[in-house]
Design an enzyme around this catalytic site. Structure first.
Site, PDB file in Angstrom:
ATOM      1  N   CYS A 110     -34.108   2.315 -12.411  1.00 20.96           N
ATOM      2  CA  CYS A 110     -32.800   2.338 -11.905  1.00 20.96           C
ATOM      3  C   CYS A 110     -31.859   2.729 -13.291  1.00 20.96           C
ATOM      4  O   CYS A 110     -31.751   3.624 -13.783  1.00 20.96           O
ATOM      5  CB  CYS A 110     -32.283   1.342 -11.230  1.00 20.96           C
ATOM      6  SG  CYS A 110     -30.718   1.710 -10.103  1.00 20.96           S
ATOM      7  N   HIS A 211     -36.075   0.877  -7.113  1.00 26.26           N
ATOM      8  CA  HIS A 211     -36.491  -0.420  -7.495  1.00 26.26           C
ATOM      9  C   HIS A 211     -37.679  -1.070  -7.067  1.00 26.26           C
ATOM     10  O   HIS A 211     -37.964  -1.369  -5.982  1.00 26.26           O
ATOM     11  CB  HIS A 211     -35.434  -1.400  -6.839  1.00 26.26           C
ATOM     12  CG  HIS A 211     -34.182  -1.492  -7.596  1.00 26.26           C
ATOM     13  ND1 HIS A 211     -33.794  -2.166  -8.743  1.00 26.26           N
ATOM     14  CD2 HIS A 211     -33.145  -0.656  -7.530  1.00 26.26           C
ATOM     15  CE1 HIS A 211     -32.728  -1.906  -9.085  1.00 26.26           C
ATOM     16  NE2 HIS A 211     -32.261  -1.240  -8.264  1.00 26.26           N
ATOM     17  N   GLU A 213     -39.976  -3.286  -8.047  1.00 24.16           N
ATOM     18  CA  GLU A 213     -39.959  -4.698  -8.129  1.00 24.16           C
ATOM     19  C   GLU A 213     -39.509  -5.333  -6.573  1.00 24.16           C
ATOM     20  O   GLU A 213     -39.964  -6.512  -6.426  1.00 24.16           O
ATOM     21  CB  GLU A 213     -38.897  -5.220  -9.097  1.00 24.16           C
ATOM     22  CG  GLU A 213     -37.650  -5.629  -8.738  1.00 24.16           C
ATOM     23  CD  GLU A 213     -36.645  -4.197  -8.928  1.00 24.16           C
ATOM     24  OE1 GLU A 213     -35.571  -4.205  -8.689  1.00 24.16           O
ATOM     25  OE2 GLU A 213     -37.277  -3.169  -9.298  1.00 24.16           O
TER      26      GLU A 213
END
Length: 241
Positions: A110, A211, A213
């Protein structure tokens, strides 16, 4: 594996102090992929500190966060651009420069993608709702939007995720305008916005606008980075021998 962080005001018990801050999802993704996570908060002398820190790392993740300073790419500040965080910008740019000199594997997430693009001479759209006419990438309230990107074939990214449509978690209001010199786009959304890029050649530089994660069921981007870091470590050991 090094992960960049902010220095933020934080409370714990009777303490109210500045502390390194990074959501747990980031280091869970690293440790869950077979590596150790090392947090890297901004340093007062970024260039010297970066050289010392990178000597002990096998990989670097430039994490998400607030907007990159538009002054770094020669743009006037938009009213909705986040307040400047020059400490983090200077620290991450120093880390990136040092990592590139060493051939250290780098993964941008990001904000990390945006900072890498700026470092390579690119520019950013400061507010995508004005540029693209959509709020699809940041719906607000800490809720990640779901978007579909299309991954290009014959790219390092496709080698990890496969080519074609891929669903991602988005939370950003800025994005790539002009691509940095020497970078290759590897994924876009249907509105044409760059969603991922990489550097061609043998050195590992991969960045995504989304993202990863946030998807604990799919850590392929992190395991890919860890694999590249293992190769880098082995080469470094051989060179020292």
């Amino acid at each position: 594996m090094g992960l960049t962080t902010y220095l933020e005001q934080a409370k714990q018990g009777v303490w109210d102090v500045r502390a390194a801050f990074l959501p747990q999802q980031y280091f869970d993704s690293v440790t869950g992929s077979g590596a150790a996570a090392v947090l890297l908060p901004p340093q007062p002398q970024p260039e010297a500190a970066a050289e010392a820190v990178l000597a002990g790392l096998d990989g670097l993740i430039l994490t998400g966060g607030l907007d990159v300073q538009p002054e770094l790419y020669g743009a006037e500040r938009h009213p909705l651009t986040d307040p400047a965080r020059p400490d983090r910008d200077a620290w991450e740019l120093a880390l990136l420069r040092g990592a590139l000199r060493r051939g250290l594997p780098v993964f941008g997430i990001c904000r990390g993608l945006q900072l890498i693009n700026v470092a390579f001479g690119g520019t950013l759209h400061q507010h995508l709702p004005e540029a693209l006419g959509t709020e699809r990438y940041r719906i607000g309230g800490g809720v990640f939007a779901e978007n579909t990107v299309v991954v290009d074939d014959r790219t390092r990214l496709a080698g990890m995720l496969g080519a074609g449509p891929f669903d991602v978690h988005s939370y950003h209001h800025q994005g790539i305008d002009e691509l940095g010199e020497g970078l290759t786009v590897t994924a876009r959304t249907d509105d044409g916005l760059v969603q991922a890029f990489e550097a061609p050649g043998d050195e590992y530089l991969v960045a995504v606008q989304w993202h990863p994660e946030e998807n604990s069921a799919d850590r392929r981007l992190f395991t890919g980075l860890v694999a590249a870091a293992s190769v880098y470590r082995d080469r470094r050991v051989e060179a020292l021998a």
